[in-house]
Design a protein around this motif. Sequence first.
Motif, PDB file in Angstrom:
ATOM      1  N   GLY A   1       3.048   1.837  -2.130  1.00 39.68           N
ATOM      2  CA  GLY A   1       3.139   2.277  -3.504  1.00 39.68           C
ATOM      3  C   GLY A   1       4.847   2.251  -3.955  1.00 39.68           C
ATOM      4  O   GLY A   1       5.670   1.981  -3.081  1.00 39.68           O
TER       5      GLY A   1
ATOM      6  N   ALA B   1       0.851  -1.260   0.040  1.00 39.35           N
ATOM      7  CA  ALA B   1      -0.106   0.098  -0.027  1.00 39.35           C
ATOM      8  C   ALA B   1       0.793   1.354   0.012  1.00 39.35           C
ATOM      9  O   ALA B   1       0.456   2.416  -0.272  1.00 39.35           O
ATOM     10  CB  ALA B   1      -0.850  -0.004   1.101  1.00 39.35           C
TER      11      ALA B   1
ATOM     12  N   ASP C   1      -6.225  -4.960 -13.448  1.00 33.80           N
ATOM     13  CA  ASP C   1      -6.196  -4.727 -12.163  1.00 33.80           C
ATOM     14  C   ASP C   1      -5.196  -3.526 -11.801  1.00 33.80           C
ATOM     15  O   ASP C   1      -4.145  -3.483 -11.576  1.00 33.80           O
ATOM     16  CB  ASP C   1      -5.148  -6.113 -11.449  1.00 33.80           C
ATOM     17  CG  ASP C   1      -5.513  -6.226 -10.076  1.00 33.80           C
ATOM     18  OD1 ASP C   1      -5.920  -5.299  -9.279  1.00 33.80           O
ATOM     19  OD2 ASP C   1      -4.911  -7.213  -9.411  1.00 33.80           O
TER      20      ASP C   1
ATOM     21  N   GLU D   1      -5.348  -1.148  -9.628  1.00 37.63           N
ATOM     22  CA  GLU D   1      -4.824  -0.473  -8.463  1.00 37.63           C
ATOM     23  C   GLU D   1      -3.711  -1.352  -8.080  1.00 37.63           C
ATOM     24  O   GLU D   1      -2.777  -0.781  -7.638  1.00 37.63           O
ATOM     25  CB  GLU D   1      -6.063  -1.046  -7.336  1.00 37.63           C
ATOM     26  CG  GLU D   1      -7.399  -0.248  -7.451  1.00 37.63           C
ATOM     27  CD  GLU D   1      -8.332  -1.141  -8.435  1.00 37.63           C
ATOM     28  OE1 GLU D   1      -7.852  -2.181  -8.895  1.00 37.63           O
ATOM     29  OE2 GLU D   1      -9.328  -0.436  -8.740  1.00 37.63           O
ATOM     30  N   ARG D   2      -3.578  -2.434  -8.571  1.00 36.80           N
ATOM     31  CA  ARG D   2      -2.329  -3.209  -8.370  1.00 36.80           C
ATOM     32  C   ARG D   2      -1.100  -2.592  -9.068  1.00 36.80           C
ATOM     33  O   ARG D   2      -0.091  -2.260  -8.547  1.00 36.80           O
ATOM     34  CB  ARG D   2      -2.351  -4.697  -8.665  1.00 36.80           C
ATOM     35  CG  ARG D   2      -1.142  -5.743  -8.501  1.00 36.80           C
ATOM     36  CD  ARG D   2      -1.459  -7.048  -8.756  1.00 36.80           C
ATOM     37  NE  ARG D   2      -2.281  -7.719  -7.527  1.00 36.80           N
ATOM     38  CZ  ARG D   2      -2.057  -7.950  -6.687  1.00 36.80           C
ATOM     39  NH1 ARG D   2      -0.876  -8.143  -6.095  1.00 36.80           N
ATOM     40  NH2 ARG D   2      -2.996  -8.395  -5.573  1.00 36.80           N
TER      41      ARG D   2
ATOM     42  N   ALA E   1      -0.649   0.261 -10.103  1.00 36.03           N
ATOM     43  CA  ALA E   1      -0.565   1.654  -9.529  1.00 36.03           C
ATOM     44  C   ALA E   1       0.352   1.581  -8.444  1.00 36.03           C
ATOM     45  O   ALA E   1       0.959   2.781  -8.290  1.00 36.03           O
ATOM     46  CB  ALA E   1      -1.786   2.221  -9.228  1.00 36.03           C
ATOM     47  N   ARG E   2       0.618   0.483  -7.833  1.00 40.40           N
ATOM     48  CA  ARG E   2       1.503   0.413  -6.717  1.00 40.40           C
ATOM     49  C   ARG E   2       2.883   0.027  -6.972  1.00 40.40           C
ATOM     50  O   ARG E   2       3.757  -0.012  -6.159  1.00 40.40           O
ATOM     51  CB  ARG E   2       0.870  -0.471  -5.654  1.00 40.40           C
ATOM     52  CG  ARG E   2      -0.341  -0.050  -4.961  1.00 40.40           C
ATOM     53  CD  ARG E   2      -1.068  -1.233  -4.505  1.00 40.40           C
ATOM     54  NE  ARG E   2      -1.906  -1.216  -3.347  1.00 40.40           N
ATOM     55  CZ  ARG E   2      -2.872  -2.061  -2.717  1.00 40.40           C
ATOM     56  NH1 ARG E   2      -2.341  -3.205  -2.647  1.00 40.40           N
ATOM     57  NH2 ARG E   2      -3.676  -1.607  -1.872  1.00 40.40           N
TER      58      ARG E   2
END
Length: 411
Positions: A73, A71, A178, A180-181, A183-184
Motif C-alpha cells: 500500500g 500489497a 477498481d 482495491e487498486r 486504495a493501494r
Amino acid sequence: MTQDTGGSFHQMWRELLPLGRHPDSGGYRRFAWSGVDGDCRAWFEDQATARGLRFEVDRNGNQWAWLGDPAEGDAVVTGSHLDSVPDGGAFDGPLGVVSAFAALDELRGRNARFDRPLAIVNFGDEEGARFGLACVGSRLTAGRLTREQAHRLTDGDGVTLPRAMEAAGYDPDAIGPDPERLARIGAFVELHVEQGRALDLSGDRVGIASAIWPHGRWRFDFRGEANHAGTTRLADRRDPMLSYAETVLAARREAELAGAVATFGKIAVEPNGVNAIPSLVRGWLDSRAEDQTSLDTVVGGIEKAARSYADAHGVDLDIVRESFTPVVEFDHALRDELARILGTDAGLTVPVLGTGAGHDAGILSGSIPTAMLFVRNPTGVSHSPAESASEDDCVAGVLALADVLEGLACR
Ligand SMILES: [Zn+2]
C-alpha cells in the motif's frame, strides 16, 4: 545526474518514435486497441521486464510495472499514456511514460532505497480519439464510467469498444471500477509536455500543475431560411451564417476580456451548397477558463450576443450544453510537497500553473492524491506534429521527476 540518464531516455525515445508515425503528415496515429497501440504496449512490457519490474495489466487494460510489493500500500505511481489523437505529436503521453522509466534508471544510478512501492503506468485510451470519450482507462478504474456505458462506445467504422478490446486480446466483460487498486496508491504524479507556452514565457524548463480549468462544449443551432444565393435580395434574407459569424467574433472578444479561451472549431451547414443561403448553421463552442465564474461570464456573454445577432437577422437560435467538466484542483498537500522537493533538492523555483487540457491525473484526483509536472514546449502547440520539447528540457523533466519520486518514496 547519473551518467546514463540522458542516454536511457534517448534510447527509449528512439525506439518509440517510429511506432504509428504517419509517413505523410509526420503525426502519430496510435489509436486505442489498434495494432500500433499493441506495438506501444509491447514496448512498455519490454521496458518493464528489462528492468526486472513486475508487469501486469489491470481489468481495464491499463499496464503497470511494479517495483516492490503493491500489497504494502501507499504506493507512489507515475506514468501517462501512449495513445494519440489523429496526427498527434510525439510528446503528449509518451513523454510521461518514457520519463518515468528514465527517472527510475536515474534513481537506481543514485542507489536510491525505496521504502514505498513504486509503479509506472500506461493508461489505456486516454485521448478518446477512436471512441470519442477521453480517459476511458482511468474513468473505468475510478468508477466514473460504467461497463454498460463503455460497452456502448463505437468507433467511426462501427466497431464497438468491447469488440476492439477483444480483438486486441483483452476481456471486455472484466472492465469496471477498481477501488482495491486505487486504495493501494498513495500518490500519482503524471509528467506531461506542456500544452501551452506558460513555461516558454516564464523561462522555466519544468512546472507544477495547480488545476485543470473547468471546460465544456455547447452546440449553437442557428435556423434561418434556405433560398437562392443569386435571386434573394439581401434585405429579404434570414441568413443564419451571419449571426453565426458575428457569434464567433463575440466569442473571441468575451474570451479576451476574461483571460479565458473560446473556440468554434466545428461547424455543420445545411443545405451546404455554394449557391444556397443556409437554412441551418450548427456551430460547436469549446470554452475553458481558470475558474467557474470566469467560464460562466464568457459563455453567458457569448450566448447573450448570439441571441441578439439571431434576433437582428430573423434567425431562431437553440443552445445546448453537450458536456461539462468542473474545475479539477490537484491535491494541495502533494503539490506543495513537489514544490518543496524541487525547491530544496534541485534548487529550482518551479512555477505553478493551470491547464486547459484534461488528463488521467485529473480523472484520478477525485479518488487519490494526484499531481502533475509539465515540461516546457517552446511552440506551445499540442495535438499536432509541431508539438515539441528540447532534449535538454526532456532530461530536466526526467531529473525533476526522479527528485520527486525520491522525495516521496525514498525517505
Ligand atoms: Zn496527454
